[in-house]
Design a protein around this motif. Structure first.
Motif, PDB file in Angstrom:
ATOM      1  N   PHE A  32     -41.280  11.720 -23.414  1.00  0.00           N
ATOM      2  CA  PHE A  32     -40.952  10.612 -22.520  1.00  0.00           C
ATOM      3  C   PHE A  32     -41.343   9.275 -23.137  1.00  0.00           C
ATOM      4  N   SER A  33     -42.464   9.231 -23.831  1.00  0.00           N
ATOM      5  CA  SER A  33     -42.856   7.990 -24.504  1.00  0.00           C
ATOM      6  C   SER A  33     -41.809   7.594 -25.540  1.00  0.00           C
ATOM      7  N   LEU A  34     -41.316   8.576 -26.292  1.00  0.00           N
ATOM      8  CA  LEU A  34     -40.262   8.288 -27.274  1.00  0.00           C
ATOM      9  C   LEU A  34     -38.969   7.865 -26.574  1.00  0.00           C
ATOM     10  N   HIS A  35     -38.645   8.511 -25.478  1.00  0.00           N
ATOM     11  CA  HIS A  35     -37.448   8.165 -24.703  1.00  0.00           C
ATOM     12  C   HIS A  35     -37.556   6.734 -24.161  1.00  0.00           C
ATOM     13  N   ALA A  36     -38.700   6.393 -23.600  1.00  0.00           N
ATOM     14  CA  ALA A  36     -38.898   5.056 -23.045  1.00  0.00           C
ATOM     15  C   ALA A  36     -38.828   3.996 -24.146  1.00  0.00           C
ATOM     16  N   ALA A  37     -39.436   4.280 -25.302  1.00  0.00           N
ATOM     17  CA  ALA A  37     -39.374   3.337 -26.430  1.00  0.00           C
ATOM     18  C   ALA A  37     -37.931   3.172 -26.908  1.00  0.00           C
ATOM     19  N   SER A  38     -37.199   4.275 -26.951  1.00  0.00           N
ATOM     20  CA  SER A  38     -35.795   4.224 -27.370  1.00  0.00           C
ATOM     21  C   SER A  38     -34.965   3.370 -26.405  1.00  0.00           C
ATOM     22  N   ARG A  39     -35.189   3.557 -25.126  1.00  0.00           N
ATOM     23  CA  ARG A  39     -34.457   2.749 -24.131  1.00  0.00           C
ATOM     24  C   ARG A  39     -34.827   1.271 -24.250  1.00  0.00           C
ATOM     25  N   ALA A  40     -36.101   0.991 -24.517  1.00  0.00           N
ATOM     26  CA  ALA A  40     -36.529  -0.399 -24.689  1.00  0.00           C
ATOM     27  C   ALA A  40     -35.869  -1.003 -25.932  1.00  0.00           C
ATOM     28  N   PHE A  41     -35.815  -0.235 -27.014  1.00  0.00           N
ATOM     29  CA  PHE A  41     -35.126  -0.705 -28.220  1.00  0.00           C
ATOM     30  C   PHE A  41     -33.656  -0.953 -27.930  1.00  0.00           C
ATOM     31  N   ASN A  42     -33.020  -0.016 -27.234  1.00  0.00           N
ATOM     32  CA  ASN A  42     -31.597  -0.182 -26.918  1.00  0.00           C
ATOM     33  C   ASN A  42     -31.349  -1.440 -26.101  1.00  0.00           C
ATOM     34  N   GLY A  43     -32.231  -1.731 -25.152  1.00  0.00           N
ATOM     35  CA  GLY A  43     -32.088  -2.950 -24.355  1.00  0.00           C
ATOM     36  C   GLY A  43     -32.217  -4.196 -25.210  1.00  0.00           C
ATOM     37  N   LEU A  44     -33.174  -4.187 -26.126  1.00  0.00           N
ATOM     38  CA  LEU A  44     -33.351  -5.325 -27.031  1.00  0.00           C
ATOM     39  C   LEU A  44     -32.154  -5.468 -27.959  1.00  0.00           C
ATOM     40  N   TYR A  45     -31.704  -4.362 -28.525  1.00  0.00           N
ATOM     41  CA  TYR A  45     -30.525  -4.415 -29.391  1.00  0.00           C
ATOM     42  C   TYR A  45     -29.305  -4.922 -28.635  1.00  0.00           C
ATOM     43  N   ARG A  46     -29.171  -4.519 -27.362  1.00  0.00           N
ATOM     44  CA  ARG A  46     -28.028  -4.975 -26.560  1.00  0.00           C
ATOM     45  C   ARG A  46     -27.990  -6.503 -26.526  1.00  0.00           C
ATOM     46  N   VAL A  47     -29.135  -7.118 -26.312  1.00  0.00           N
ATOM     47  CA  VAL A  47     -29.233  -8.582 -26.251  1.00  0.00           C
ATOM     48  C   VAL A  47     -28.942  -9.199 -27.618  1.00  0.00           C
ATOM     49  N   ILE A  48     -29.580  -8.662 -28.660  1.00  0.00           N
ATOM     50  CA  ILE A  48     -29.439  -9.231 -30.005  1.00  0.00           C
ATOM     51  C   ILE A  48     -28.027  -9.039 -30.561  1.00  0.00           C
ATOM     52  N   LEU A  49     -27.439  -7.872 -30.320  1.00  0.00           N
ATOM     53  CA  LEU A  49     -26.120  -7.573 -30.890  1.00  0.00           C
ATOM     54  C   LEU A  49     -24.969  -8.200 -30.119  1.00  0.00           C
ATOM     55  N   LYS A  50     -25.264  -8.710 -28.924  1.00  0.00           N
ATOM     56  CA  LYS A  50     -24.214  -9.332 -28.111  1.00  0.00           C
ATOM     57  C   LYS A  50     -23.516 -10.447 -28.889  1.00  0.00           C
ATOM     58  N   ASP A  51     -24.287 -11.253 -29.626  1.00  0.00           N
ATOM     59  CA  ASP A  51     -23.711 -12.345 -30.413  1.00  0.00           C
ATOM     60  C   ASP A  51     -22.768 -11.841 -31.502  1.00  0.00           C
ATOM     61  N   LEU A  52     -22.971 -10.617 -31.957  1.00  0.00           N
ATOM     62  CA  LEU A  52     -22.105 -10.041 -32.986  1.00  0.00           C
ATOM     63  C   LEU A  52     -20.938  -9.267 -32.383  1.00  0.00           C
ATOM     64  N   GLY A  53     -20.951  -9.100 -31.064  1.00  0.00           N
ATOM     65  CA  GLY A  53     -19.890  -8.344 -30.401  1.00  0.00           C
ATOM     66  C   GLY A  53     -19.979  -6.851 -30.660  1.00  0.00           C
ATOM     67  N   LEU A  54     -21.198  -6.358 -30.882  1.00  0.00           N
ATOM     68  CA  LEU A  54     -21.393  -4.948 -31.210  1.00  0.00           C
ATOM     69  C   LEU A  54     -22.282  -4.256 -30.197  1.00  0.00           C
ATOM     70  N   THR A  55     -22.057  -2.962 -30.048  1.00  0.00           N
ATOM     71  CA  THR A  55     -23.005  -2.111 -29.332  1.00  0.00           C
ATOM     72  C   THR A  55     -23.966  -1.531 -30.367  1.00  0.00           C
ATOM     73  N   TYR A  56     -25.054  -0.961 -29.901  1.00  0.00           N
ATOM     74  CA  TYR A  56     -26.024  -0.363 -30.821  1.00  0.00           C
ATOM     75  C   TYR A  56     -25.394   0.752 -31.666  1.00  0.00           C
ATOM     76  N   PRO A  57     -24.646   1.704 -31.076  1.00  0.00           N
ATOM     77  CA  PRO A  57     -24.025   2.744 -31.912  1.00  0.00           C
ATOM     78  C   PRO A  57     -23.043   2.154 -32.942  1.00  0.00           C
ATOM     79  N   GLN A  58     -22.313   1.114 -32.576  1.00  0.00           N
ATOM     80  CA  GLN A  58     -21.402   0.479 -33.533  1.00  0.00           C
ATOM     81  C   GLN A  58     -22.190  -0.142 -34.684  1.00  0.00           C
ATOM     82  N   TYR A  59     -23.305  -0.775 -34.360  1.00  0.00           N
ATOM     83  CA  TYR A  59     -24.168  -1.365 -35.372  1.00  0.00           C
ATOM     84  C   TYR A  59     -24.652  -0.292 -36.346  1.00  0.00           C
ATOM     85  N   LEU A  60     -25.042   0.878 -35.833  1.00  0.00           N
ATOM     86  CA  LEU A  60     -25.495   1.963 -36.702  1.00  0.00           C
ATOM     87  C   LEU A  60     -24.398   2.409 -37.659  1.00  0.00           C
ATOM     88  N   VAL A  61     -23.177   2.524 -37.164  1.00  0.00           N
ATOM     89  CA  VAL A  61     -22.047   2.888 -38.027  1.00  0.00           C
ATOM     90  C   VAL A  61     -21.899   1.857 -39.145  1.00  0.00           C
TER      91      VAL A  61
END
Length: 165
Positions: A32-61
């Motif tokens: 659960f700690s890893l899951h919560a950290a992952s969700r927190a990272f995803n939320g942060l990436y969502r904000v940061i990647l918005k300017d690039l027009g990307l989702t987190y999975p798209q960024y990974l690709v």
């Protein structure tokens, strides 16, 4: 004051370890700690990647393609730990956005190759600030981040090995 008594075997449940500590409490679960950290990272990436027009999975690709260049879908999926059923719609959206191209391999008709378009390659420059922003948000220095990543990679390898045993 009397110390707490240890539960007798008759009162110990499968959810306790014999000392009365409940092993099934959510806040004691590493998963659960890893899951919560992952969700927190995803939320942060969502904000940061918005300017690039990307989702987190798209960024990974794009990270994999920026690093390795043109790849068969199968190899791309191996790098990302994604199956083709998950990866195909993701690639379709990246292609519709003009960031990648998918083409049948001339060597093997069953294989589809993925490569960056000029726009996808150019996006790399704009993405250079993403890791810095993520690092700043963690509050960790580079050595701490590298150590944490190495420990998580080791944990992942051990868990993978446990599944295949």
């Amino acid at each position: 004051m009397t110390p707490p008594s240890t539960p007798s075997p008759a009162t110990t449940t499968p959810a306790t370890n014999g000392s009365g500590q409940d092993l099934l409490l959510l806040d004691r679960q590493i998963c659960f700690s890893l899951h919560a950290a992952s969700r927190a990272f995803n939320g942060l990436y969502r904000v940061i990647l918005k300017d690039l027009g990307l989702t987190y999975p798209q960024y990974l690709v794009l990270l994999v393609l920026w690093e390795h260049g043109e790849l068969p879908v199968k190899q791309l999926g191996e790098h990302l730990r994604l199956d083709s059923g998950t990866l195909s719609p993701l690639l379709k959206r990246l292609e519709a956005a003009g960031l990648v191209r998918r083409e049948r391999s001339t060597r093997d008709e069953r294989s589809v190759e993925v490569r960056l378009s000029e726009e996808g390659q150019a996006l790399r420059e704009r993405a250079l600030d993403v890791p810095r922003r993520i690092a700043t948000a963690t509050g960790c220095d580079i050595a701490e981040i590298r150590d944490l990543k190495a420990r998580l990679d080791d944990l992942t390898a051990r868990l993978d090995a446990a599944v295949t045993d």
